[in-house]
Design an enzyme around this catalytic site. Structure first.
Site, mmCIF file in Angstrom:
data_model
loop_
_atom_site.group_PDB
_atom_site.id
_atom_site.type_symbol
_atom_site.label_atom_id
_atom_site.label_comp_id
_atom_site.label_asym_id
_atom_site.label_seq_id
_atom_site.Cartn_x
_atom_site.Cartn_y
_atom_site.Cartn_z
ATOM 1 C CB CYS A 79 -2.820 3.984 -5.849
ATOM 2 S SG CYS A 79 -4.069 3.307 -4.708
ATOM 3 C CB CYS A 132 -0.972 -0.004 1.247
ATOM 4 S SG CYS A 132 -2.114 1.314 1.410
HETATM 5 N N1 DGL Z 1 -3.824 0.741 -2.180
HETATM 6 C C1 DGL Z 1 -3.463 1.841 -1.463
HETATM 7 C C2 DGL Z 1 -2.140 2.413 -1.951
HETATM 8 O O1 DGL Z 1 -1.425 1.946 -2.711
HETATM 9 C C3 DGL Z 1 -4.474 2.693 -0.654
HETATM 10 C C4 DGL Z 1 -6.036 2.771 -1.001
HETATM 11 C C5 DGL Z 1 -6.544 3.540 -0.172
HETATM 12 O O2 DGL Z 1 -6.879 3.171 1.044
HETATM 13 O O3 DGL Z 1 -6.620 4.726 -0.386
HETATM 14 O O4 DGL Z 1 -2.065 3.687 -1.758
#
Ligand code: DGL
Length: 275
Positions: free
Chosen positions: A194, A75
């Site tokens: 993301c 993440c």
């Molecule tokens: N998948 C996450 C990232 O790579 C974040 C998504 C979120 O919860 O806003 O930033």
């Protein structure tokens, strides 16, 4: 002889980290994995620094309690807002022989061999972009490169609500690409910073000029983990190698299992946990 029993932990706010796990399992299939999605509290992208740090630390501690020695923050938002503090302040106190790794540094390391003109576009959550983590890491490794970051507040909700392939997503995808290209029309490389965004890849590709490369992080993180395990035999030896997978979520496990099966292309079951 292999005596390791520790699964490798993979954490994300929701479904996004599955795009990383999928590539990790392809690259390193024989290890044991436990995936944790904090779906009940996703998205993290618009949350404050303190809250993302607090939630991420809870998740890391939970994965340690499940036997993990190594946790990947799959993440970017958690990597941007929590990784450094966890590595520098928490780990030495709570688990000095455990490791937590993120996704930003390995991604930035690849930019030098991908971009020809050093003009990089970054799509991320508002939190990741405001943290300026990509900008700072890129400046350290490639001082001549320019990054332009665009926060995309609607993209994670589209993925979490399984709207990625529906017509409504086109509007929000095109809008952010237009913003990026009017901020820097010379960009030759876009980072999907993301882990949810690969779910929108088809639409992002469709509205992005063909000459621009689009980087998804899955393969990069998988290769970097492979390399890490080779360089750290003390951690590698602790890892279980029975090819097991467990999926944990803070939301409804049936809903998680349905969506995750779709994203991973294989049927899974999930268990609900409280952090
Ligand atoms: N998948 C996450 C990232 O790579 C974040 C998504 C979120 O919860 O806003 O930033």
């Amino acid at each position: 002889m292999n005596r390791g029993t520790a699964p490798i932990g993979v954490f994300d706010s929701g479904y996004g980290g599955l795009t990383i796990l999928k590539e990790i399992m392809r690259e390193l299939p024989h290890y044991d994995y436990v995936y944790l999605g904090d779906n009940a509290r996703a998205p993290y992208g618009s949350r404050s620094f303190d809250i993302v740090y607090e939630f991420t630390l809870q998740a890391v501690k939970y994965l340690f309690s499940q036997g993990c020695r190594l946790v990947i923050l799959a993440c970017n938002t958690a990597s941007a807002k929590a990784l450094r503090t966890i590595q520098q302040h928490d780990l030495p106190v709570i688990a000095p022989d455990h490791r937590v790794l993120g996704v930003i540094r390995p991604t930035v390391e690849q930019l030098g061999s991908i971009s020809k003109n050093g003009r990089i576009g970054i799509f991320g959550t508002p939190g990741t972009i405001l943290s300026r983590s990509y900008e700072m890491e890129t400046a350290k490794l490639f001082p001549n490169f320019t990054t332009t970051g665009i926060g995309c507040p609607m993209w994670v909700p589209l993925v979490e609500n399984n709207e990625s392939d529906r017509p409504g997503a086109d509007y929000f995808v095109k809008q952010e690409i237009d913003r990026l290209l009017s901020a820097d029309p010379e960009i030759d490389t876009i980072v999907l910073a993301c882990t949810h965004y690969p779910h929108l890849y088809k639409k992002i590709r469709q509205y992005t000029p063909e000459n621009i490369k689009i980087i998804c992080q899955g393969e990069i993180v998988a290769e970097s983990l492979h390399d890490y395990l080779v360089r750290h035999p003390e951690i590698e030896q602790e890892c279980g190698k029975n090819g097991t997978r467990r999926f944990l979520t803070t939301e409804n496990p049936e809903k998680f299992a349905d969506m995750a099966s779709l994203f991973l292309g294989e049927k899974i079951t999930a268990t609900r946990v409280e952090l």
